[in-house]
Design a protein around this motif. Structure first.
Motif, mmCIF file in Angstrom:
data_model
loop_
_atom_site.group_PDB
_atom_site.id
_atom_site.type_symbol
_atom_site.label_atom_id
_atom_site.label_comp_id
_atom_site.label_asym_id
_atom_site.label_seq_id
_atom_site.Cartn_x
_atom_site.Cartn_y
_atom_site.Cartn_z
ATOM 1 N N ARG A 116 40.755 5.823 -9.822
ATOM 2 C CA ARG A 116 41.844 4.846 -9.871
ATOM 3 C C ARG A 116 43.030 5.320 -10.702
ATOM 4 N N ASP A 158 39.982 -12.229 -10.774
ATOM 5 C CA ASP A 158 39.283 -10.947 -10.894
ATOM 6 C C ASP A 158 37.989 -10.974 -11.705
ATOM 7 N N ARG A 163 41.277 -1.257 -4.337
ATOM 8 C CA ARG A 163 42.662 -1.691 -4.091
ATOM 9 C C ARG A 163 43.592 -0.487 -3.989
ATOM 10 N N GLU A 164 43.329 0.514 -4.827
ATOM 11 C CA GLU A 164 44.139 1.741 -4.800
ATOM 12 C C GLU A 164 44.000 2.415 -3.431
ATOM 13 N N LYS A 223 43.165 1.058 -0.594
ATOM 14 C CA LYS A 223 43.808 0.256 0.465
ATOM 15 C C LYS A 223 45.328 0.412 0.411
ATOM 16 N N LYS A 224 45.824 0.458 -0.821
ATOM 17 C CA LYS A 224 47.268 0.640 -0.994
ATOM 18 C C LYS A 224 47.740 1.934 -0.327
ATOM 19 N N GLU A 253 36.951 -7.969 -0.381
ATOM 20 C CA GLU A 253 38.238 -7.272 -0.225
ATOM 21 C C GLU A 253 38.153 -6.020 0.646
ATOM 22 N N SER A 254 36.941 -5.636 1.027
ATOM 23 C CA SER A 254 36.783 -4.429 1.856
ATOM 24 C C SER A 254 37.107 -4.746 3.307
#
Ligand code: F6R
Length: 619
Positions: free
Chosen positions: A330, A175, A359-360, A362-363, A382-383
């Motif tokens: 977030r 990260d 990430r949130e 996507k989750k 990550e997108s």
């Protein structure tokens, strides 16, 4: 937030590391240090203060060796000091570590290591990494780094050297960004590609939980499991001159002046005849037609671009849209689902809160498109889809060209969606496209007015300083805007705060009467964005209300506006005529320059303002 660099090859490591650190200094600049392996020992020099302090020290006490690591720091754990500066050694000075990120479980690890007899020399979280690697070292640095990395919680990009293995530099990441610069007979590690551009344009982007070993001729990447992975080499289009000042006194000024060309390039790349294309988006038209709502999430300047994006999406795509700061998004329970298009905006693509927000989202099942400047950055990777701004490296800590590039991408993307979803008539689409195409030349024209250092904005800044002193340092700025120029009011204020350290607030002008008007007396300078728009008359009323209370006004007006002249305004900044929708692209430029000149007048460090760092990779 901290920059790291590593080198192995035929050159003098000290020179390569210092050059790399000078390119990374925007990431942090409260202390810096380097270590290299020389005659089977680790030699190290580190100093509190800007990189030039380290340079001076190394001029008198140079370090020998062709293998080394370097660091420029933005303090998180422990005050800026020589002792807390990186690199950090183990007990016997056999190995050295540089680190970007935060080790969240450091105090627990430190307690354990102290009990085992390790001696700590600093207050940093990083030093636990050196001692952990020391603990696990049995003749194989890579294996020791693997073992240590498995115990670390938090974020890290590290580079490590060991005197007993002088033929390698080992790195690892979780990260925090880390790239490899692939050279011929030499290799590099760095937080970002600008640090290696002087030597190579071939880079490898590392992923989380990977450990990397570079030797002169080989790059080996392994997962935590020990499995070797093949990584593609990306050829960068960036030029080293883009990371240099090119005759300007500051990177910020250079980057402001690049905006005309960048806007032209962005439009050129995306507009083909009457069509807007996003060929590499990876999200198909059918999917883009189905979203029921959009959420834009970002921090700082990118958040302001996102706020303007909301106005565009609602006006042109007729889709409900909201904009949120990543740190808020977030930690609440945002209502996003598979019907939501989440747009993450980030120049660096490494901002910790924005990455967590991604990430949130996507989750929760949302599709994420990011608007990023840095190629291969974590957010971009990550997108689900990424749109690059291609604005070139932005070195000044205060973001300028990335902001207008983000705005330009928003215009294009919204028009693209509007055409796809048929939410505006063809005639309006054609008219807007024609107007948008005028912007780069108008931006260039606007910038040419400020080419000389003796320009009107520099003079206003001088006046402000005089006034500020006369008012016993009580003067400050308010920025007012409405509608799609309201985000520019926030952005103008942010620029001034961060580089001139003058109190400044941005407000939607309509909110004045609901509180901020109480601030108005002879102290504030009020920047009123009063360009031609549907709310122009309302802004004229705001101007009168401020004048009636003795406030000093700088109005940003459309050129040729005769009415403003009768408003008894103190200073006027003119921008060329353009459709109201696109005016933010032009209004932003003089606001950036105004902040620049005020900061210069007060003698501040414009490119590296205090307490800030370019890329906020920690929470
Ligand atoms: C202001 C500035 C910051 C960044 C913010 C987000 O001039 O540079 O407010 O905009 O830290 O950074 P990115 O866009 O890299 O996510």
């Amino acid at each position: 937030m901290c920059g790291i660099v590593g080198y192995i090859g035929p050159r003098k490591a000290q020179d390569v590391l210092l050059k790399g650190l000078s390119r990374l200094e925007y990431r942090g600049y409260d202390s810096a240090g380097i270590a290299a392996i020389s005659s089977h020992a680790v030699e190290m020099v580190k100093r509190k203060g800007k990189l030039k302090v380290l340079y001076e020290e190394l001029e008198t006490h140079p370090i020998k060796g062709n293998v080394g690591i370097g660091h420029t720091r933005w303090a998180t754990h422990g005050v800026p000091s020589d002792a807390n500066a990186h690199p950090h050694l183990d007990c016997k000075a056999r190995l050295a570590v540089v680190h970007n990120g935060i080790i969240e479980n450091y105090s627990e690890l430190k307690d354990g290591l102290i009990k085992e007899g390790h001696k700590f020399r600093s207050e940093t979280d990083t030093e636990v990494i050196s001692h952990l690697i020391e603990k696990f070292y049995h003749g194989n640095l890579e294996a020791a780094v693997h073992k240590a990395a498995r115990l670390l919680k938090g974020t890290y990009a590290i580079a490590v050297i060991h005197k007993d293995e002088p033929d390698k530099v080992v790195g690892a990441r979780l990260d925090s960004p880390l790239i490899v610069g692939v050279g011929k007979g030499e290799n590099f590690l760095a937080s970002d590609a600008t640090a290696v551009l002087d030597y190579t344009k071939n880079v490898i982007y590392l992923d989380n939980n990977q450990v990397i070993t570079i030797t002169r001729n080989k790059v080996t990447v392994k997962e935590m499991s020990g499995r070797t992975v093949r990584k593609p080499v990306t050829r960068l289009k960036w030029d080293v001159s883009q990371a240099e000042k090119g005759g300007y006194s500051h990177f910020m000024l250079k980057e402001i002046f690049e905006q005309g060309d960048i806007l032209a390039k962005i439009l050129d790349e995306r507009i083909k005849g009457q069509k807007i294309v996003f060929e590499q988006l990876k999200i198909r038209g059918v999917a883009l037609k189905k979203f029921k709502r959009a959420a834009i999430v970002a921090c700082g300047t990118a958040y302001h671009a996102g706020l303007a994006g909301k106005y565009m999406i609602e006006e042109l795509v007729k889709m409900p849209c909201w904009t949120d700061t990543s740190s808020e998004f977030r930690y609440r329970d945002p209502i996003v689902d598979k019907d939501t298009l989440v747009i993450i905006v980030s120049q660096s693509g490494e901002t910790a809160d924005s990455l967590a927000a991604l990430r949130e989202a996507k989750k929760k099942g949302a599709t994420v498109v990011s608007i990023c400047n840095v190629l291969g950055s974590s957010i971009a990777r990550e997108s689900d889809g990424v749109i690059y701004t291609h604005a070139g490296p932005e070195i000044a800590v205060a973001s300028t060209k990335a902001y207008t590039a983000q705005l330009a991408i928003f215009y294009l993307f919204t028009l693209y969606l509007a055409a796809l979803r048929k939410t505006i008539p063809n005639s309006r689409y054609a008219y807007l496209l024609k107007e948008l195409k005028k912007v780069p030349a108008l931006a260039q024209q606007l910038l040419s007015e400020y080419k000389s250092e003796y320009n009107s904005l520099a003079a206003y800044a001088q006046e402000f300083k005089r006034y500020y002193i006369k008012q016993h340092n009580k003067s400050y700025f308010l920025y007012l805007g409405r509608n799609i120029n309201y985000p520019n009011a926030l952005e103008g204020a942010l620029k001034l705060k961060e580089i001139a350290y003058i109190s400044a607030e941005g407000y939607p002008a309509g909110e004045m009467k609901h509180g901020p008007i109480a601030l108005i007396d002879e102290n504030p300078w009020v920047v009123c964005i009063a360009t031609q728009s549907a709310t122009y008359d309302k802004m004229l009323s705001n101007i009168q209300e401020i004048k009636a209370r003795n406030g000093i006004i700088i109005a940003v007006a459309t050129e040729g506006d005769k009415e403003l002249i009768h408003q008894n305004i103190n200073y006027i900044i003119e921008i060329p005529k353009i459709d109201e929708l696109f005016s933010p692209l032009l209004v932003a430029i003089p606001l950036q320059l105004l902040a620049y000149y005020v900061s210069k007048e007060f003698g501040h460090d414009i490119d590296q303002p205090r307490n800030l760092a370019k890329s906020v990779t920690v929470e």
